[in-house]
Design a protein around this motif. Sequence first.
Motif, PDB file in Angstrom:
ATOM      1  N   GLN A   1       0.826  -1.213   0.000  1.00 34.44           N
ATOM      2  CA  GLN A   1       0.000   0.000   0.000  1.00 34.44           C
ATOM      3  C   GLN A   1       0.858   1.260   0.000  1.00 34.44           C
ATOM      4  O   GLN A   1       0.372   2.344  -0.297  1.00 34.44           O
ATOM      5  CB  GLN A   1      -0.926   0.013   1.217  1.00 34.44           C
ATOM      6  N   LYS A   2       2.136   1.096   0.293  1.00 32.04           N
ATOM      7  CA  LYS A   2       3.034   2.246   0.417  1.00 32.04           C
ATOM      8  C   LYS A   2       4.064   2.306  -0.703  1.00 32.04           C
ATOM      9  O   LYS A   2       5.120   2.916  -0.542  1.00 32.04           O
ATOM     10  CB  LYS A   2       3.742   2.188   1.770  1.00 32.04           C
ATOM     11  N   ILE A   3       3.771   1.694  -1.829  1.00 24.13           N
ATOM     12  CA  ILE A   3       4.741   1.688  -2.927  1.00 24.13           C
ATOM     13  C   ILE A   3       4.023   1.839  -4.256  1.00 24.13           C
ATOM     14  O   ILE A   3       2.878   1.408  -4.423  1.00 24.13           O
ATOM     15  CB  ILE A   3       5.564   0.379  -2.924  1.00 24.13           C
ATOM     16  N   SER A   4       4.696   2.470  -5.202  1.00 31.00           N
ATOM     17  CA  SER A   4       4.214   2.561  -6.576  1.00 31.00           C
ATOM     18  C   SER A   4       5.414   2.527  -7.504  1.00 31.00           C
ATOM     19  O   SER A   4       6.546   2.789  -7.092  1.00 31.00           O
ATOM     20  CB  SER A   4       3.400   3.838  -6.807  1.00 31.00           C
ATOM     21  N   LEU A   5       5.192   2.200  -8.764  1.00 30.47           N
ATOM     22  CA  LEU A   5       6.257   2.126  -9.756  1.00 30.47           C
ATOM     23  C   LEU A   5       5.970   3.102 -10.887  1.00 30.47           C
ATOM     24  O   LEU A   5       4.818   3.414 -11.189  1.00 30.47           O
ATOM     25  CB  LEU A   5       6.374   0.708 -10.322  1.00 30.47           C
ATOM     26  N   ARG A   6       7.043   3.569 -11.527  1.00 32.40           N
ATOM     27  CA  ARG A   6       6.909   4.453 -12.678  1.00 32.40           C
ATOM     28  C   ARG A   6       7.704   3.893 -13.852  1.00 32.40           C
ATOM     29  O   ARG A   6       8.719   3.241 -13.662  1.00 32.40           O
ATOM     30  CB  ARG A   6       7.420   5.869 -12.368  1.00 32.40           C
ATOM     31  N   VAL A   7       7.239   4.184 -15.060  1.00 31.19           N
ATOM     32  CA  VAL A   7       7.957   3.838 -16.283  1.00 31.19           C
ATOM     33  C   VAL A   7       8.546   5.124 -16.853  1.00 31.19           C
ATOM     34  O   VAL A   7       7.855   6.135 -16.968  1.00 31.19           O
ATOM     35  CB  VAL A   7       7.014   3.191 -17.319  1.00 31.19           C
ATOM     36  N   GLU A   8       9.838   5.085 -17.203  1.00 33.30           N
ATOM     37  CA  GLU A   8      10.503   6.249 -17.775  1.00 33.30           C
ATOM     38  C   GLU A   8      11.052   5.896 -19.141  1.00 33.30           C
ATOM     39  O   GLU A   8      11.823   4.942 -19.285  1.00 33.30           O
ATOM     40  CB  GLU A   8      11.640   6.713 -16.856  1.00 33.30           C
ATOM     41  N   ALA A   9      10.655   6.649 -20.162  1.00 38.24           N
ATOM     42  CA  ALA A   9      11.117   6.426 -21.530  1.00 38.24           C
ATOM     43  C   ALA A   9      12.135   7.500 -21.898  1.00 38.24           C
ATOM     44  O   ALA A   9      11.843   8.694 -21.799  1.00 38.24           O
ATOM     45  CB  ALA A   9       9.944   6.462 -22.504  1.00 38.24           C
ATOM     46  N   ASN A  10      13.326   7.100 -22.335  1.00 36.63           N
ATOM     47  CA  ASN A  10      14.384   8.020 -22.762  1.00 36.63           C
ATOM     48  C   ASN A  10      14.577   7.922 -24.270  1.00 36.63           C
ATOM     49  O   ASN A  10      14.885   6.854 -24.798  1.00 36.63           O
ATOM     50  CB  ASN A  10      15.702   7.685 -22.064  1.00 36.63           C
ATOM     51  N   LEU A  11      14.392   9.048 -24.989  1.00 38.57           N
ATOM     52  CA  LEU A  11      14.560   9.088 -26.439  1.00 38.57           C
ATOM     53  C   LEU A  11      15.956   9.610 -26.762  1.00 38.57           C
ATOM     54  O   LEU A  11      16.334  10.708 -26.358  1.00 38.57           O
ATOM     55  CB  LEU A  11      13.497   9.986 -27.072  1.00 38.57           C
TER      56      LEU A  11
ATOM     57  N   PRO B   1      23.555  12.712 -32.336  1.00 39.73           N
ATOM     58  CA  PRO B   1      23.153  13.148 -30.989  1.00 39.73           C
ATOM     59  C   PRO B   1      22.029  14.161 -31.054  1.00 39.73           C
ATOM     60  O   PRO B   1      21.938  14.989 -31.963  1.00 39.73           O
ATOM     61  CB  PRO B   1      24.435  13.781 -30.431  1.00 39.73           C
ATOM     62  N   CYS B   2      21.160  14.101 -30.080  1.00 39.07           N
ATOM     63  CA  CYS B   2      20.051  15.047 -30.001  1.00 39.07           C
ATOM     64  C   CYS B   2      19.667  15.214 -28.545  1.00 39.07           C
ATOM     65  O   CYS B   2      20.017  14.364 -27.705  1.00 39.07           O
ATOM     66  CB  CYS B   2      18.864  14.568 -30.824  1.00 39.07           C
ATOM     67  N   PRO B   3      18.995  16.300 -28.216  1.00 31.45           N
ATOM     68  CA  PRO B   3      18.546  16.473 -26.825  1.00 31.45           C
ATOM     69  C   PRO B   3      17.657  15.312 -26.398  1.00 31.45           C
ATOM     70  O   PRO B   3      16.819  14.836 -27.157  1.00 31.45           O
ATOM     71  CB  PRO B   3      17.760  17.788 -26.878  1.00 31.45           C
ATOM     72  N   ILE B   4      17.887  14.840 -25.170  1.00 30.59           N
ATOM     73  CA  ILE B   4      17.122  13.707 -24.659  1.00 30.59           C
ATOM     74  C   ILE B   4      15.765  14.177 -24.159  1.00 30.59           C
ATOM     75  O   ILE B   4      15.660  15.146 -23.411  1.00 30.59           O
ATOM     76  CB  ILE B   4      17.883  13.009 -23.518  1.00 30.59           C
ATOM     77  N   ASN B   5      14.742  13.496 -24.612  1.00 25.71           N
ATOM     78  CA  ASN B   5      13.384  13.799 -24.182  1.00 25.71           C
ATOM     79  C   ASN B   5      12.908  12.693 -23.252  1.00 25.71           C
ATOM     80  O   ASN B   5      12.764  11.552 -23.665  1.00 25.71           O
ATOM     81  CB  ASN B   5      12.458  13.911 -25.400  1.00 25.71           C
ATOM     82  N   ASN B   6      12.725  13.040 -22.000  1.00 26.04           N
ATOM     83  CA  ASN B   6      12.298  12.052 -21.011  1.00 26.04           C
ATOM     84  C   ASN B   6      10.800  12.135 -20.794  1.00 26.04           C
ATOM     85  O   ASN B   6      10.237  13.226 -20.688  1.00 26.04           O
ATOM     86  CB  ASN B   6      13.005  12.270 -19.674  1.00 26.04           C
ATOM     87  N   GLU B   7      10.172  10.988 -20.709  1.00 27.67           N
ATOM     88  CA  GLU B   7       8.743  10.939 -20.415  1.00 27.67           C
ATOM     89  C   GLU B   7       8.507   9.957 -19.286  1.00 27.67           C
ATOM     90  O   GLU B   7       8.917   8.800 -19.355  1.00 27.67           O
ATOM     91  CB  GLU B   7       7.946  10.491 -21.641  1.00 27.67           C
ATOM     92  N   ARG B   8       7.882  10.412 -18.241  1.00 20.63           N
ATOM     93  CA  ARG B   8       7.601   9.565 -17.095  1.00 20.63           C
ATOM     94  C   ARG B   8       6.102   9.302 -17.006  1.00 20.63           C
ATOM     95  O   ARG B   8       5.298  10.211 -17.096  1.00 20.63           O
ATOM     96  CB  ARG B   8       8.091  10.208 -15.803  1.00 20.63           C
ATOM     97  N   THR B   9       5.768   8.049 -16.827  1.00 19.86           N
ATOM     98  CA  THR B   9       4.376   7.637 -16.794  1.00 19.86           C
ATOM     99  C   THR B   9       4.137   6.763 -15.584  1.00 19.86           C
ATOM    100  O   THR B   9       4.942   5.900 -15.264  1.00 19.86           O
ATOM    101  CB  THR B   9       4.010   6.831 -18.062  1.00 19.86           C
ATOM    102  N   ARG B  10       3.036   6.984 -14.911  1.00 16.88           N
ATOM    103  CA  ARG B  10       2.689   6.136 -13.784  1.00 16.88           C
ATOM    104  C   ARG B  10       2.416   4.718 -14.263  1.00 16.88           C
ATOM    105  O   ARG B  10       1.797   4.510 -15.274  1.00 16.88           O
ATOM    106  CB  ARG B  10       1.450   6.671 -13.054  1.00 16.88           C
TER     107      ARG B  10
END
Length: 266
Positions: free
Chosen positions: A231-241, A251-260
């Motif tokens: 009940q006291k934990i959650s996970l996240r998914v992080e996508a790095n482009l 090379p290009c600037p990294i675009n990070n997207e975080r999703t529950r």
Amino acid sequence: MWWFQQGLSFLPSALVIWTSAAFIFSYITAVTLHHVDPALPYISDTGTVAPEKCLFGAMLNIAAVLCIATIYVRYKQVHALNPEENHIIKLNKAGLVLGILSCLGLSIVANFQKTTLFVAHVSGAVLTFGMGSLYMFIQTILSYQMQPKIHGKQVFWIRLLLVIWCGVSAFSMLTCSSVLYSGNFGADLVQKLHWNPEDKGYVLHMITTAAEWSMSFSFFGFFLTYIRDFQKISLRVEANLHGLTLYDTAPCPINNERTRLLSRDF
């Protein structure tokens, strides 16, 4: 907010409910079609003959996936709570490996019936119950070492009692099954699905099956103790482009997207 909406507490709940349903539905189907006796058949015997073996296999494969997810979340939780405790980190990694092996064994049991491929089925059962018992033991040790700062004493004592329950059941099952299959009780015990009180080895058979069901219930109880922790934990998914396209290597600037992932943070 309902209790199963808090954190990832639905994972161990879904694991226990789904696995119990797999056992119950297979048992009801096998007894209704007179494939097994109503009085304490082996769990795997309820999934030996079609059509219940199809249901048994499909549901236990899903249960194995739920079990891996639960074990992984528990691993990540302990790792996050004790980032600098080397002995806890080692035990936690060992628990993860043992837990995954136990889940692999569960899938093998589900897909290789006793009457068809006995060696594969027994190997899967050894992985499931053997590695699963060791996993419970390691998690109980972790609960002891993490108290009282992180874990409460009550949780540790409950898990310790469940491990003792599991150990007694495992000892009874191994002892009686060894005597049953190594003694002079018939040559077709592997294929035998129906037992009568007059049969040789009937008492040993009943003790073995009762111990197997008892051991399974100890597993269910142990995973239910995870509900409050989850009940006291959650996970996240992080996508790095790392590129503008799938074929761009410049090379290009990294675009990070975080999703529950399945849950909100607390």
